[in-house]
Scaffold this motif. Structure first.
Motif, PDB file in Angstrom:
ATOM      1  N   ALA A 245      89.554  13.069  42.198  1.00 59.66           N
ATOM      2  CA  ALA A 245      88.832  14.175  42.838  1.00 59.66           C
ATOM      3  C   ALA A 245      87.834  14.805  41.865  1.00 59.66           C
ATOM      4  N   VAL A 246      88.252  14.965  40.623  1.00 56.78           N
ATOM      5  CA  VAL A 246      87.350  15.502  39.596  1.00 56.78           C
ATOM      6  C   VAL A 246      86.180  14.547  39.362  1.00 56.78           C
ATOM      7  N   THR A 247      86.480  13.253  39.318  1.00 55.59           N
ATOM      8  CA  THR A 247      85.428  12.248  39.124  1.00 55.59           C
ATOM      9  C   THR A 247      84.410  12.298  40.266  1.00 55.59           C
ATOM     10  N   VAL A 248      84.899  12.456  41.483  1.00 55.15           N
ATOM     11  CA  VAL A 248      84.006  12.576  42.644  1.00 55.15           C
ATOM     12  C   VAL A 248      83.122  13.813  42.500  1.00 55.15           C
ATOM     13  N   ALA A 249      83.697  14.925  42.047  1.00 56.85           N
ATOM     14  CA  ALA A 249      82.937  16.163  41.881  1.00 56.85           C
ATOM     15  C   ALA A 249      81.847  16.004  40.827  1.00 56.85           C
ATOM     16  N   VAL A 250      82.208  15.406  39.693  1.00 52.41           N
ATOM     17  CA  VAL A 250      81.229  15.189  38.621  1.00 52.41           C
ATOM     18  C   VAL A 250      80.132  14.241  39.084  1.00 52.41           C
ATOM     19  N   ALA A 251      80.531  13.163  39.760  1.00 43.39           N
ATOM     20  CA  ALA A 251      79.546  12.190  40.255  1.00 43.39           C
ATOM     21  C   ALA A 251      78.595  12.828  41.254  1.00 43.39           C
ATOM     22  N   SER A 252      79.093  13.717  42.096  1.00 47.29           N
ATOM     23  CA  SER A 252      78.240  14.358  43.102  1.00 47.29           C
ATOM     24  C   SER A 252      77.151  15.199  42.456  1.00 47.29           C
ATOM     25  N   SER A 253      77.479  15.836  41.335  1.00 49.12           N
ATOM     26  CA  SER A 253      76.470  16.653  40.654  1.00 49.12           C
ATOM     27  C   SER A 253      75.354  15.786  40.093  1.00 49.12           C
ATOM     28  N   TYR A 254      75.711  14.597  39.615  1.00 48.78           N
ATOM     29  CA  TYR A 254      74.687  13.693  39.089  1.00 48.78           C
ATOM     30  C   TYR A 254      73.850  13.079  40.211  1.00 48.78           C
ATOM     31  N   ILE A 255      74.500  12.790  41.310  1.00 51.96           N
ATOM     32  CA  ILE A 255      73.762  12.242  42.464  1.00 51.96           C
ATOM     33  C   ILE A 255      72.765  13.269  42.977  1.00 51.96           C
ATOM     34  N   LEU A 256      73.196  14.530  43.028  1.00 50.79           N
ATOM     35  CA  LEU A 256      72.363  15.600  43.562  1.00 50.79           C
ATOM     36  C   LEU A 256      71.109  15.826  42.712  1.00 50.79           C
ATOM     37  N   THR A 257      71.226  15.568  41.417  1.00 47.36           N
ATOM     38  CA  THR A 257      70.088  15.782  40.513  1.00 47.36           C
ATOM     39  C   THR A 257      69.353  14.493  40.164  1.00 47.36           C
ATOM     40  N   GLY A 258      69.782  13.385  40.730  1.00 50.07           N
ATOM     41  CA  GLY A 258      69.173  12.117  40.364  1.00 50.07           C
ATOM     42  C   GLY A 258      69.474  11.736  38.929  1.00 50.07           C
ATOM     43  N   ALA A 259      70.551  12.286  38.379  1.00 51.86           N
ATOM     44  CA  ALA A 259      70.992  12.008  36.999  1.00 51.86           C
ATOM     45  C   ALA A 259      69.907  12.314  35.974  1.00 51.86           C
ATOM     46  N   MET A 260      69.013  13.250  36.288  1.00 46.58           N
ATOM     47  CA  MET A 260      67.874  13.505  35.417  1.00 46.58           C
ATOM     48  C   MET A 260      68.297  14.073  34.059  1.00 46.58           C
ATOM     49  N   HIS A 261      69.310  14.932  34.038  1.00 48.57           N
ATOM     50  CA  HIS A 261      69.699  15.548  32.775  1.00 48.57           C
ATOM     51  C   HIS A 261      70.528  14.607  31.909  1.00 48.57           C
ATOM     52  N   ILE A 262      71.422  13.866  32.519  1.00 51.20           N
ATOM     53  CA  ILE A 262      72.232  12.952  31.724  1.00 51.20           C
ATOM     54  C   ILE A 262      71.406  11.770  31.238  1.00 51.20           C
ATOM     55  N   ASP A 263      70.356  11.419  31.980  1.00 51.01           N
ATOM     56  CA  ASP A 263      69.422  10.397  31.508  1.00 51.01           C
ATOM     57  C   ASP A 263      68.709  10.888  30.246  1.00 51.01           C
ATOM     58  N   GLY A 264      68.298  12.162  30.263  1.00 43.46           N
ATOM     59  CA  GLY A 264      67.676  12.738  29.077  1.00 43.46           C
ATOM     60  C   GLY A 264      68.647  12.821  27.915  1.00 43.46           C
ATOM     61  N   PHE A 265      69.906  13.111  28.209  1.00 43.56           N
ATOM     62  CA  PHE A 265      70.957  13.155  27.188  1.00 43.56           C
ATOM     63  C   PHE A 265      71.077  11.797  26.495  1.00 43.56           C
ATOM     64  N   ALA A 266      71.136  10.728  27.282  1.00 43.68           N
ATOM     65  CA  ALA A 266      71.249   9.382  26.719  1.00 43.68           C
ATOM     66  C   ALA A 266      70.000   9.007  25.928  1.00 43.68           C
ATOM     67  N   ASP A 267      68.832   9.306  26.462  1.00 41.23           N
ATOM     68  CA  ASP A 267      67.575   9.004  25.762  1.00 41.23           C
ATOM     69  C   ASP A 267      67.482   9.764  24.448  1.00 41.23           C
TER      70      ASP A 267
END
Length: 253
Positions: free
Chosen positions: A64-86
């Motif tokens: 359930a937690v994984t679904v919640a975290v994944a939903s936040s990334y889907i909602l933002t198009g993973a834009m922030h975590i992509d920047g984190f990795a870059d």
């Protein structure tokens, strides 16, 4: 740009929600939307909380937690975590400043970025899984709420590493004190509904200190901030909130 348009544009800019409204924004006035970033963060947190609520009666808490975290990334198009990795790919490439900036522009993901991304998501899920049940919803909302304020703070105390180019250049070094204060006010008004005032002050203080330190470190390495590094700041701030909420619930700070 009036405030209603600025509010709508903040959602269009920070999420992948299909708001089919055409808004003409002048590049020099774009920074006016930043004060609404915390409101966008609160909305993202509300969606993540709802996804957790729906999932928790069907799946184990970890899923359930994984679904919640994944939903936040889907909602933002993973834009922030992509920047984190870059950001990790660039900063830990052991190259020159200009080369690090080039690596951050590269759409391909390197080893440093992959490892950073994996550990970040694992840590978020683990801390959220172990947080007391009565605090999980608050934490899911506070993470993106404070994370978006941290973007504003980082942009306020830094300059653009690319001379104003790119998405980050739209706001880095262009935010006024009034816009910073308004964003803090929005963050506080929403946050106070989910944790008491003293706890909120602690969370904002810790996340702001971490944001400032990370921003200054990145600026020292590449001469300023970029859109990617602002995304990294958001992800660090979200993790800080998850860790802080866990500690506050565990040892009653």
């Amino acid at each position: 740009m009036d405030e209603i348009k600025a509010f709508i544009l903040s959602f269009q800019f920070m999420t992948r929600i299909p708001i089919n409204i055409q808004i003409d924004a002048d590049r020099n006035d774009f920074h006016r939307i930043v004060k609404y970033f915390p409101l966008v963060g609160g909305f993202i947190g509300a969606v993540a909380s709802f996804m957790f609520f729906v999932s928790k009666n069907i799946f184990p808490r970890e899923i359930a937690v994984t679904v919640a975290v994944a939903s936040s990334y889907i909602l933002t198009g993973a834009m922030h975590i992509d920047g984190f990795a870059d950001t990790f790919d660039g900063l830990f490439s052991n190259r020159s400043r200009d080369r690090m900036l080039e690596i951050m522009r590269d759409s391909r993901l390197g080893t440093n970025g992959v490892l950073a991304l994996v550990f970040l998501i694992i840590l978020k899920i683990l801390f959220l899984t172990d947080i007391k049940s009565n605090l999980i919803y608050s934490t899911l909302i506070l993470m993106p709420l404070v994370g978006r304020f941290s973007i504003i703070l980082a942009a306020y105390v830094s300059k653009s590493a690319r001379g104003g180019e790119g998405l980050g250049g739209l706001i880095i070094g262009k935010i006024s004190m009034v816009e910073l204060i308004l964003s803090l006010l929005f963050t506080s008004v929403i946050g106070i509904y989910f944790v008491h005032f003293t706890a909120l002050l602690k969370l904002l203080a810790v996340s702001s200190i971490v944001t400032y330190i990370i921003t200054k470190y990145i600026s020292m390495r590449i001469g300023g901030m970029t859109g990617d590094t602002l995304g990294a700041v958001n992800e660090f701030a979200e993790l800080v909130i998850a860790v802080s909420m866990y500690l506050m619930s565990a040892i009653k700070l």
